[in-house]
Design a protein around this motif. Sequence first.
Motif, PDB file in Angstrom:
ATOM      1  N   GLU A  14       0.819  -1.219   0.000  1.00 29.60           N
ATOM      2  CA  GLU A  14       0.000   0.000   0.000  1.00 29.60           C
ATOM      3  C   GLU A  14       0.853   1.269   0.000  1.00 29.60           C
ATOM      4  O   GLU A  14       0.372   2.341  -0.329  1.00 29.60           O
ATOM      5  N   ASN A  15       2.144   1.120   0.342  1.00 27.38           N
ATOM      6  CA  ASN A  15       3.047   2.265   0.337  1.00 27.38           C
ATOM      7  C   ASN A  15       3.916   2.328  -0.914  1.00 27.38           C
ATOM      8  O   ASN A  15       4.779   3.197  -1.023  1.00 27.38           O
ATOM      9  N   TYR A  16       3.673   1.423  -1.842  1.00 24.73           N
ATOM     10  CA  TYR A  16       4.531   1.363  -3.036  1.00 24.73           C
ATOM     11  C   TYR A  16       4.278   2.552  -3.957  1.00 24.73           C
ATOM     12  O   TYR A  16       3.122   2.925  -4.228  1.00 24.73           O
ATOM     13  N   THR A  17       5.363   3.152  -4.437  1.00 23.62           N
ATOM     14  CA  THR A  17       5.279   4.139  -5.508  1.00 23.62           C
ATOM     15  C   THR A  17       6.307   3.756  -6.572  1.00 23.62           C
ATOM     16  O   THR A  17       7.414   3.313  -6.242  1.00 23.62           O
ATOM     17  N   PRO A  18       5.957   3.880  -7.845  1.00 22.53           N
ATOM     18  CA  PRO A  18       6.909   3.491  -8.895  1.00 22.53           C
ATOM     19  C   PRO A  18       8.110   4.422  -8.915  1.00 22.53           C
ATOM     20  O   PRO A  18       8.046   5.556  -8.436  1.00 22.53           O
ATOM     21  N   PRO A  19       9.232   3.947  -9.463  1.00 24.17           N
ATOM     22  CA  PRO A  19      10.442   4.789  -9.503  1.00 24.17           C
ATOM     23  C   PRO A  19      10.272   5.961 -10.462  1.00 24.17           C
ATOM     24  O   PRO A  19       9.701   5.824 -11.535  1.00 24.17           O
ATOM     25  N   ALA A  20      10.770   7.122 -10.038  1.00 30.46           N
ATOM     26  CA  ALA A  20      10.693   8.315 -10.891  1.00 30.46           C
ATOM     27  C   ALA A  20      11.659   8.234 -12.053  1.00 30.46           C
ATOM     28  O   ALA A  20      11.453   8.861 -13.094  1.00 30.46           O
ATOM     29  N   ARG A  47      13.713   9.454 -17.503  1.00 30.15           N
ATOM     30  CA  ARG A  47      12.561   9.683 -16.637  1.00 30.15           C
ATOM     31  C   ARG A  47      11.488   8.618 -16.896  1.00 30.15           C
ATOM     32  O   ARG A  47      11.243   8.227 -18.031  1.00 30.15           O
ATOM     33  N   ASN A  48      10.861   8.150 -15.847  1.00 31.26           N
ATOM     34  CA  ASN A  48       9.779   7.180 -15.974  1.00 31.26           C
ATOM     35  C   ASN A  48       8.529   7.910 -16.466  1.00 31.26           C
ATOM     36  O   ASN A  48       7.994   8.767 -15.759  1.00 31.26           O
ATOM     37  N   PRO A  49       8.043   7.592 -17.676  1.00 33.32           N
ATOM     38  CA  PRO A  49       6.874   8.318 -18.208  1.00 33.32           C
ATOM     39  C   PRO A  49       5.612   8.081 -17.387  1.00 33.32           C
ATOM     40  O   PRO A  49       4.654   8.848 -17.497  1.00 33.32           O
ATOM     41  N   ALA A  50       5.605   7.044 -16.548  1.00 34.62           N
ATOM     42  CA  ALA A  50       4.424   6.747 -15.740  1.00 34.62           C
ATOM     43  C   ALA A  50       4.361   7.583 -14.470  1.00 34.62           C
ATOM     44  O   ALA A  50       3.374   7.517 -13.733  1.00 34.62           O
ATOM     45  N   VAL A  51       5.413   8.368 -14.195  1.00 35.11           N
ATOM     46  CA  VAL A  51       5.464   9.175 -12.972  1.00 35.11           C
ATOM     47  C   VAL A  51       5.476  10.650 -13.362  1.00 35.11           C
ATOM     48  O   VAL A  51       6.341  11.094 -14.113  1.00 35.11           O
ATOM     49  N   SER A  52       4.535  11.389 -12.855  1.00 30.84           N
ATOM     50  CA  SER A  52       4.453  12.822 -13.168  1.00 30.84           C
ATOM     51  C   SER A  52       5.327  13.618 -12.211  1.00 30.84           C
ATOM     52  O   SER A  52       5.728  13.136 -11.154  1.00 30.84           O
ATOM     53  N   GLY A  53       5.606  14.850 -12.611  1.00 28.15           N
ATOM     54  CA  GLY A  53       6.403  15.725 -11.763  1.00 28.15           C
ATOM     55  C   GLY A  53       7.868  15.713 -12.147  1.00 28.15           C
ATOM     56  O   GLY A  53       8.335  14.853 -12.898  1.00 28.15           O
ATOM     57  N   ASN A  54       8.594  16.680 -11.608  1.00 28.27           N
ATOM     58  CA  ASN A  54       9.999  16.849 -11.936  1.00 28.27           C
ATOM     59  C   ASN A  54      10.843  16.487 -10.709  1.00 28.27           C
ATOM     60  O   ASN A  54      11.405  17.346 -10.038  1.00 28.27           O
ATOM     61  N   GLN A  55      10.900  15.188 -10.419  1.00 32.85           N
ATOM     62  CA  GLN A  55      11.572  14.747  -9.206  1.00 32.85           C
ATOM     63  C   GLN A  55      13.090  14.698  -9.408  1.00 32.85           C
ATOM     64  O   GLN A  55      13.573  14.386 -10.499  1.00 32.85           O
ATOM     65  N   GLU A  91      19.574  17.435  -8.052  1.00 32.50           N
ATOM     66  CA  GLU A  91      18.272  18.101  -8.172  1.00 32.50           C
ATOM     67  C   GLU A  91      17.849  18.307  -9.623  1.00 32.50           C
ATOM     68  O   GLU A  91      16.703  18.081  -9.988  1.00 32.50           O
ATOM     69  N   ALA A  92      18.774  18.758 -10.464  1.00 35.91           N
ATOM     70  CA  ALA A  92      18.417  19.154 -11.828  1.00 35.91           C
ATOM     71  C   ALA A  92      19.087  18.220 -12.836  1.00 35.91           C
ATOM     72  O   ALA A  92      20.307  18.249 -13.006  1.00 35.91           O
ATOM     73  N   VAL A  93      18.275  17.385 -13.486  1.00 34.83           N
ATOM     74  CA  VAL A  93      18.778  16.485 -14.527  1.00 34.83           C
ATOM     75  C   VAL A  93      17.813  16.526 -15.710  1.00 34.83           C
ATOM     76  O   VAL A  93      16.621  16.788 -15.547  1.00 34.83           O
ATOM     77  N   PRO A  94      18.320  16.287 -16.920  1.00 37.57           N
ATOM     78  CA  PRO A  94      17.430  16.283 -18.087  1.00 37.57           C
ATOM     79  C   PRO A  94      16.558  15.032 -18.139  1.00 37.57           C
ATOM     80  O   PRO A  94      16.656  14.146 -17.278  1.00 37.57           O
ATOM     81  N   GLU A  95      15.706  14.964 -19.161  1.00 34.13           N
ATOM     82  CA  GLU A  95      14.793  13.826 -19.299  1.00 34.13           C
ATOM     83  C   GLU A  95      15.537  12.507 -19.509  1.00 34.13           C
ATOM     84  O   GLU A  95      15.079  11.451 -19.092  1.00 34.13           O
ATOM     85  N   ARG A  96      16.678  12.588 -20.154  1.00 37.50           N
ATOM     86  CA  ARG A  96      17.473  11.400 -20.482  1.00 37.50           C
ATOM     87  C   ARG A  96      18.937  11.803 -20.401  1.00 37.50           C
ATOM     88  O   ARG A  96      19.319  12.845 -20.924  1.00 37.50           O
ATOM     89  N   PHE A  97      19.767  10.996 -19.762  1.00 38.56           N
ATOM     90  CA  PHE A  97      21.159  11.402 -19.556  1.00 38.56           C
ATOM     91  C   PHE A  97      22.017  10.193 -19.213  1.00 38.56           C
ATOM     92  O   PHE A  97      21.521   9.101 -18.933  1.00 38.56           O
ATOM     93  N   THR A  98      23.323  10.430 -19.243  1.00 37.60           N
ATOM     94  CA  THR A  98      24.303   9.441 -18.815  1.00 37.60           C
ATOM     95  C   THR A  98      24.960   9.957 -17.538  1.00 37.60           C
ATOM     96  O   THR A  98      25.429  11.091 -17.495  1.00 37.60           O
ATOM     97  N   LEU A  99      24.957   9.115 -16.514  1.00 39.08           N
ATOM     98  CA  LEU A  99      25.575   9.488 -15.244  1.00 39.08           C
ATOM     99  C   LEU A  99      26.763   8.560 -14.982  1.00 39.08           C
ATOM    100  O   LEU A  99      26.629   7.337 -15.027  1.00 39.08           O
ATOM    101  N   GLN A 100      27.913   9.163 -14.726  1.00 39.64           N
ATOM    102  CA  GLN A 100      29.096   8.369 -14.390  1.00 39.64           C
ATOM    103  C   GLN A 100      29.551   8.734 -12.979  1.00 39.64           C
ATOM    104  O   GLN A 100      29.757   9.904 -12.662  1.00 39.64           O
ATOM    105  N   THR A 101      29.664   7.712 -12.141  1.00 39.52           N
ATOM    106  CA  THR A 101      30.198   7.908 -10.801  1.00 39.52           C
ATOM    107  C   THR A 101      31.415   7.018 -10.622  1.00 39.52           C
ATOM    108  O   THR A 101      31.512   5.930 -11.211  1.00 39.52           O
ATOM    109  N   CYS A 102      32.347   7.486  -9.816  1.00 40.48           N
ATOM    110  CA  CYS A 102      33.538   6.718  -9.483  1.00 40.48           C
ATOM    111  C   CYS A 102      33.628   6.670  -7.958  1.00 40.48           C
ATOM    112  O   CYS A 102      33.621   7.720  -7.304  1.00 40.48           O
TER     113      CYS A 102
END
Length: 268
Positions: A14-20, A47-55, A91-102
């Motif tokens: 009941e607390n489940y929310t899909p990933p943004a 961005r998950n098209p099933a989730v609204s908002g700019n998370q 906080e601020a990322v585009p709709e589609r992107f590549t993220l690299q972490t080390c």
Amino acid sequence: AMTSSAPPIPIHLENYTPPAWLVESVALDVDIRPEGTVVTSTLHVHRNPAVSGNQPLRLDGEDLETLSVALDGRDLPPETYRVGASRLVIEAVPERFTLQTCVRIRPDANTQLSGFYRSRDGYFTQCEPEGFRRITWFIDRPDVMARYTVTLHADKAAFPVLLANGNLVTQGDEPEGRHFATWEDPFRKPSYLFAMVAARLDVLRDVYRTASGRTVQLAIYVEPGKLDQCAHAMAALKKAMAWDERRFGLECDLDHYMIVAVGEIGRA
């Protein structure tokens, strides 16, 4: 003494929310050295098209020393993201992107048997249920399904076996007595099914021919000196694969099927 990690906090339906945010693919470069393992991760995120908002983008992590964060090939200034004990937030990322972490992790000091840890014969993973976040920053939840490519680097004499999920793409020697192997899993999977190994192990090899005539390379890896215990396991594996074909019409869809069976998880 080895200690186990605390049990995960249950998430009720009941607390489940899909990933943004969703991850299409993961490319990991894992450089294993005595002083620590450096994990470079490249995520293709949208961005998950099933989730609204700019998370904002929120990634899970635990015991990670963050060395760098880059978005679409550009290092992010420190003020544009937040790194906490268990969360990386941008906080601020585009709709589609590549993220690299080390990040740097210390499997030799990992006593939780979760994530990537050192055992007597090498390095192993335990990612179920939430151990992948102890390897790299990720959206570590079972409904984020991605394709994984993993390259491992290690000392060849000490750790001659380098394994990960999927099919072997390439392998070779590197300077200073080291070697590498790249594995690619063509099928999407949740992060808790991720596995990789760098170890000294004995192996029993065999082949299985599927109902359609494909050849699958079988391998059972065990602690040195225990090959005499593998024949029964190999026979059982073949029977199970044949049963899947007869009962469900399902063939093994990988070129390699590997089992790693190790019982000694402490340090000798």
